[in-house]
Design a protein around this motif. Structure first.
Motif, PDB file in Angstrom:
ATOM      1  N   GLN A  29       0.848  -1.179   0.000  1.00 53.92           N
ATOM      2  CA  GLN A  29       0.000   0.000   0.000  1.00 53.92           C
ATOM      3  C   GLN A  29       0.885   1.230   0.000  1.00 53.92           C
ATOM      4  O   GLN A  29       1.853   1.315   0.771  1.00 53.92           O
ATOM      5  CB  GLN A  29      -0.913   0.005   1.211  1.00 53.92           C
ATOM      6  CG  GLN A  29      -2.023  -0.996   1.101  1.00 53.92           C
ATOM      7  CD  GLN A  29      -3.151  -0.672   2.063  1.00 53.92           C
ATOM      8  OE1 GLN A  29      -3.076   0.246   2.856  1.00 53.92           O
ATOM      9  NE2 GLN A  29      -4.217  -1.437   1.975  1.00 53.92           N
ATOM     10  N   GLU A  30       0.571   2.152  -0.872  1.00 53.40           N
ATOM     11  CA  GLU A  30       1.363   3.365  -1.008  1.00 53.40           C
ATOM     12  C   GLU A  30       1.472   4.134   0.307  1.00 53.40           C
ATOM     13  O   GLU A  30       2.527   4.654   0.644  1.00 53.40           O
ATOM     14  CB  GLU A  30       0.769   4.248  -2.095  1.00 53.40           C
ATOM     15  CG  GLU A  30       1.686   5.349  -2.540  1.00 53.40           C
ATOM     16  CD  GLU A  30       1.143   6.086  -3.746  1.00 53.40           C
ATOM     17  OE1 GLU A  30       0.146   6.812  -3.582  1.00 53.40           O
ATOM     18  OE2 GLU A  30       1.730   5.939  -4.821  1.00 53.40           O
ATOM     19  N   ALA A  31       0.393   4.156   1.061  1.00 56.93           N
ATOM     20  CA  ALA A  31       0.402   4.878   2.335  1.00 56.93           C
ATOM     21  C   ALA A  31       1.429   4.288   3.293  1.00 56.93           C
ATOM     22  O   ALA A  31       2.107   5.017   4.018  1.00 56.93           O
ATOM     23  CB  ALA A  31      -0.985   4.856   2.960  1.00 56.93           C
ATOM     24  N   SER A  56       1.109  12.618   2.856  1.00 53.42           N
ATOM     25  CA  SER A  56       0.700  11.674   1.812  1.00 53.42           C
ATOM     26  C   SER A  56       0.116  10.402   2.414  1.00 53.42           C
ATOM     27  O   SER A  56      -0.799   9.806   1.847  1.00 53.42           O
ATOM     28  CB  SER A  56       1.888  11.324   0.923  1.00 53.42           C
ATOM     29  OG  SER A  56       2.358  12.476   0.259  1.00 53.42           O
ATOM     30  N   ALA A  57       0.645   9.976   3.552  1.00 51.65           N
ATOM     31  CA  ALA A  57       0.200   8.730   4.177  1.00 51.65           C
ATOM     32  C   ALA A  57      -1.139   8.864   4.895  1.00 51.65           C
ATOM     33  O   ALA A  57      -1.768   7.852   5.204  1.00 51.65           O
ATOM     34  CB  ALA A  57       1.255   8.234   5.163  1.00 51.65           C
ATOM     35  N   THR A  58      -1.595  10.081   5.151  1.00 54.75           N
ATOM     36  CA  THR A  58      -2.864  10.249   5.876  1.00 54.75           C
ATOM     37  C   THR A  58      -4.059   9.732   5.087  1.00 54.75           C
ATOM     38  O   THR A  58      -5.123   9.507   5.662  1.00 54.75           O
ATOM     39  CB  THR A  58      -3.113  11.721   6.257  1.00 54.75           C
ATOM     40  OG1 THR A  58      -3.162  12.513   5.084  1.00 54.75           O
ATOM     41  CG2 THR A  58      -2.048  12.230   7.212  1.00 54.75           C
ATOM     42  N   ALA A  59      -3.893   9.503   3.813  1.00 53.56           N
ATOM     43  CA  ALA A  59      -4.987   8.988   2.982  1.00 53.56           C
ATOM     44  C   ALA A  59      -5.104   7.464   3.062  1.00 53.56           C
ATOM     45  O   ALA A  59      -5.852   6.868   2.293  1.00 53.56           O
ATOM     46  CB  ALA A  59      -4.772   9.414   1.529  1.00 53.56           C
ATOM     47  N   ASP A  62      -6.363   1.973   5.764  1.00 52.90           N
ATOM     48  CA  ASP A  62      -6.283   1.317   7.063  1.00 52.90           C
ATOM     49  C   ASP A  62      -6.314   2.387   8.160  1.00 52.90           C
ATOM     50  O   ASP A  62      -5.431   3.242   8.208  1.00 52.90           O
ATOM     51  CB  ASP A  62      -4.993   0.506   7.142  1.00 52.90           C
ATOM     52  CG  ASP A  62      -4.767  -0.144   8.500  1.00 52.90           C
ATOM     53  OD1 ASP A  62      -5.701  -0.156   9.319  1.00 52.90           O
ATOM     54  OD2 ASP A  62      -3.643  -0.631   8.733  1.00 52.90           O
ATOM     55  N   PRO A  63      -7.308   2.351   9.035  1.00 56.04           N
ATOM     56  CA  PRO A  63      -7.422   3.390  10.064  1.00 56.04           C
ATOM     57  C   PRO A  63      -6.193   3.481  10.971  1.00 56.04           C
ATOM     58  O   PRO A  63      -5.829   4.569  11.408  1.00 56.04           O
ATOM     59  CB  PRO A  63      -8.656   2.989  10.869  1.00 56.04           C
ATOM     60  CG  PRO A  63      -9.376   1.989  10.064  1.00 56.04           C
ATOM     61  CD  PRO A  63      -8.414   1.400   9.095  1.00 56.04           C
ATOM     62  N   LEU A  99     -14.922   7.658  17.876  1.00 58.09           N
ATOM     63  CA  LEU A  99     -14.841   6.236  18.218  1.00 58.09           C
ATOM     64  C   LEU A  99     -13.687   5.549  17.494  1.00 58.09           C
ATOM     65  O   LEU A  99     -13.059   4.653  18.031  1.00 58.09           O
ATOM     66  CB  LEU A  99     -16.158   5.528  17.882  1.00 58.09           C
ATOM     67  CG  LEU A  99     -17.346   5.890  18.770  1.00 58.09           C
ATOM     68  CD1 LEU A  99     -18.605   5.204  18.264  1.00 58.09           C
ATOM     69  CD2 LEU A  99     -17.069   5.525  20.210  1.00 58.09           C
ATOM     70  N   ARG A 100     -13.441   5.977  16.311  1.00 55.14           N
ATOM     71  CA  ARG A 100     -12.403   5.348  15.487  1.00 55.14           C
ATOM     72  C   ARG A 100     -11.004   5.876  15.798  1.00 55.14           C
ATOM     73  O   ARG A 100     -10.043   5.122  15.788  1.00 55.14           O
ATOM     74  CB  ARG A 100     -12.745   5.612  14.024  1.00 55.14           C
ATOM     75  CG  ARG A 100     -11.948   4.886  13.026  1.00 55.14           C
ATOM     76  CD  ARG A 100     -12.554   5.199  11.674  1.00 55.14           C
ATOM     77  NE  ARG A 100     -11.910   4.537  10.592  1.00 55.14           N
ATOM     78  CZ  ARG A 100     -12.123   4.817   9.332  1.00 55.14           C
ATOM     79  NH1 ARG A 100     -12.991   5.773   9.023  1.00 55.14           N
ATOM     80  NH2 ARG A 100     -11.518   4.182   8.381  1.00 55.14           N
ATOM     81  N   PHE A 101     -10.895   7.170  16.066  1.00 59.38           N
ATOM     82  CA  PHE A 101      -9.579   7.785  16.146  1.00 59.38           C
ATOM     83  C   PHE A 101      -9.137   8.236  17.540  1.00 59.38           C
ATOM     84  O   PHE A 101      -7.961   8.505  17.742  1.00 59.38           O
ATOM     85  CB  PHE A 101      -9.489   8.971  15.189  1.00 59.38           C
ATOM     86  CG  PHE A 101      -9.566   8.568  13.748  1.00 59.38           C
ATOM     87  CD1 PHE A 101      -8.601   7.760  13.181  1.00 59.38           C
ATOM     88  CD2 PHE A 101     -10.607   9.002  12.950  1.00 59.38           C
ATOM     89  CE1 PHE A 101      -8.664   7.382  11.852  1.00 59.38           C
ATOM     90  CE2 PHE A 101     -10.688   8.639  11.612  1.00 59.38           C
ATOM     91  CZ  PHE A 101      -9.711   7.818  11.062  1.00 59.38           C
TER      92      PHE A 101
END
Length: 127
Positions: A29-31, A56-59, A62-63, A99-101
């Motif tokens: 995965q590029e991220a 760039s990786a913030t996209a 995968d959470p 909830l996710r972050f």
């Protein structure tokens, strides 16, 4: 993953070699590749360069990778004298999906950043 372990041990040469080997083995995965490069730049003290990789990786889909990228981006923003920007990014992430972050590592970084802000007492009350 091996490269990240080498980074945590302070072995930058082995980390760089592991990242290059992983890149040559096939598609990733590029991220994740951006995150690896950002971590390497950060370990070398090049926070300005690392910022670009983490942005760039913030996209990442995968959470966990997205959270790692945002958290490290905030640290880089702090070291490159953009404290308000660091706080805004982490706050936006929490507002987007608490909830996710809202994980302990993100909360710890956010509270630490607030300690350096001029309105530290107000921010502590909000938390």
């Amino acid at each position: 993953l091996l490269g990240r372990h080498h980074l945590s041990w302070g072995n930058l040469t082995a980390a760089k070699d592991a990242f290059e080997t992983a890149r040559s083995l096939g598609p990733a995965q590029e991220a994740s590749l951006f995150l690896n490069e950002g971590l390497l730049a950060m370990a070398q003290g090049d926070y300005a360069h690392a910022r670009g990789f983490f942005e760039s990786a913030t996209a990442a889909s995968d959470p966990e990778e997205a959270l790692a990228a945002e958290n490290n981006l905030a640290v880089c923003k702090f070291y490159t004298k953009d404290l308000p920007g660091a706080c805004r990014r982490l706050e936006a992430l929490v507002k987007q999906d608490a909830l996710r972050f809202l994980k302990p590592r993100l909360l710890q970084n956010l509270v630490s950043l607030y300690e350096f802000s001029q309105e530290a007492a107000l921010k502590r009350q909000e938390l």
